[in-house]
Design an enzyme around this catalytic site. Structure first.
Site, PDB file in Angstrom:
ATOM      1  N   CYS A 143      59.945  44.674  30.856  1.00 17.86           N
ATOM      2  CA  CYS A 143      61.357  44.565  30.251  1.00 17.86           C
ATOM      3  C   CYS A 143      61.605  42.950  30.191  1.00 17.86           C
ATOM      4  CB  CYS A 143      62.378  45.081  30.797  1.00 17.86           C
ATOM      5  SG  CYS A 143      62.791  44.686  32.682  1.00 17.86           S
TER       6      CYS A 143
ATOM      7  N   TYR B 170      54.640  51.890  39.973  1.00 18.10           N
ATOM      8  CA  TYR B 170      55.966  51.503  39.855  1.00 18.10           C
ATOM      9  C   TYR B 170      56.291  52.575  38.810  1.00 18.10           C
ATOM     10  CZ  TYR B 170      54.617  46.859  41.104  1.00 18.10           C
ATOM     11  OH  TYR B 170      54.147  45.609  41.699  1.00 18.10           O
TER      12      TYR B 170
END
Length: 400
Positions: A357, A262
């Site tokens: 996150c 990612y």
């Protein structure tokens, strides 16, 4: 809002609220409150087994309570900021408590293991206001820009967002209407560019209103050119803080093979490449076409970096992807998931740096790593989103 409840507020919980209980034990998730306070709360939502409410009157305030600097960060108004009513120090404590609780409840760690990690959310340079370099405004039926209420499609028109970068606050967006668009976004890059673009309804491509289509960003000693509508960290200090932490935790060695999964525009790959040298290899895997293009454009000078366009799960399903020494995982908010974690650990890297996150998704994946015989040996957490519930975590996972 309907009935009012008088509540004694309990601990903070993931999601930007605190937990209170009615006399019969029913849980009430209360926003705009702090642990230990006595409040009068208006019920905003009823669900089977719990209620949601906003503290509309504080009867016994916490010593950590302050007046919200923004007029929109109040009950029934903008849902973007969760903790403007708490001091900056208290916000760090609230986020630390959330991370610790999730590691125990979801991650499966014991409380003493979390203590050994020394979990504590660290502030980033700069204050709690004026930091956000990318802002997305929703647009109501009258074309007025604003933000949505918490857990609602209702749009609250605003004239200024105080957590936005000053250049965004000064941009000509909130002083006019935007007919026939789905949203308006403003970017104020670390390279000094300001771009305004709209999101047409129906999912069509963004339209640049003013400013460059590619903005300049500066991080890890490099200048980057990123599509204004592409992904980049919204706190100006976050890219360097996260990249430095990943390199510090992984301690890459010359000649090692690294997967940056990612990988986006290649921030972590760029930070790691000098450490592995020309004899090493850093492979970025990214599915978003714009990010793939950005990574190839910005890292063309790093011969040890290659970019693979594709879904991470699909790529790791290829048995030819075997040899790796280190892995960086920086998945979307939903986390990497069981299949990806299983595929990564099956390759037996010596360490994984996991950037997240969302601490709940991070904790779920930590639990999967533990099932696979791995341990969370280091955890750093950063307040990359002041005034909000969000926190950025970087964990080092190693075979137990």
């Amino acid at each position: 809002m309907d009935e009012l409840l008088e509540l004694t507020v309990g601990p903070v919980a993931h999601g930007g609220h605190c937990v209170a209980r009615l006399e019969g034990g029913q849980v009430v998730f209360v926003r705009h409150a702090l642990p230990g306070e006595r409040v009068r709360a208006a019920v905003t939502e009823r669900r089977r087994g719990y209620l949601r409410a906003d503290a509309v009157e504080v009867l016994e305030p916490s010593p950590d309570r302050v007046e919200e600097p923004c007029e929109y960060a109040k009950p029934g108004r903008c849902g973007g900021c969760d903790f403007q009513h708490a001091t900056p120090a208290a916000q760090l404590e609230l986020k630390t408590a959330v991370v610790r609780e999730l590691l125990v409840r979801i991650g499966g760690l014991r409380a003493d293991e979390v203590d050994e990690l020394g979990v504590g959310v660290e502030p980033l340079p700069g204050g709690p206001l004026g930091w956000r370099t990318r802002v997305q405004y929703a647009v109501d039926a009258q074309g007025r820009p604003g933000f949505r209420r918490h857990r609602s499609h209702d749009i609250i028109p605003i004239d200024r967002c105080l957590i936005a970068h000053p250049a965004i606050q000064d941009a000509p967006v909130t002083d006019r209407t935007w007919p026939r668009v789905g949203g308006v976004e403003v970017v104020a890059s670390s390279g000094g560019d300001v771009t305004i673009f709209t999101r047409p309804r129906g999912g069509r491509a963004p339209r640049i209103v003013s400013g460059p289509r590619q903005v300049r960003e500066r991080a890890v000693g490099r200048e980057w050119r990123i599509d204004a509508a592409g992904f980049w960290q919204v706190h100006p200090a976050a890219p360097d803080a996260l990249a430095d932490t990943v390199v510090e935790l992984l301690a890459p060695r010359p000649g090692e093979r690294v997967w940056d999964l990612y990988g986006g525009a290649g921030l972590f790959a760029a930070a790691i490449a000098p450490a592995v040298g020309e004899q090493g290899r850093v492979t970025i895997v990214e599915s978003a076409p714009g990010a793939v293009t950005a990574a190839r454009r910005n890292l063309a000078d790093l011969t040890q970096v290659r970019v693979v366009a594709g879904d991470v799960g699909t790529v790791l399903g290829n048995p030819r992807w075997r040899a790796v020494d280190l892995v960086v995982l920086d998945p979307p908010r939903a986390g990497a998931g069981r299949d990806v974690v299983t595929a990564v650990t099956a390759r037996h890297p010596r360490a994984v740096a996991y950037v997240s996150c969302d601490p709940a998704a991070f904790a779920r994946d930590v639990a999967t790593f533990r099932e696979r015989g791995w341990r969370l040996s280091v955890l750093r957490a950063f307040d990359a989103f002041p005034m909000t519930q969000h926190v950025e975590c970087v964990g080092l996972l190693q075979p137990a």
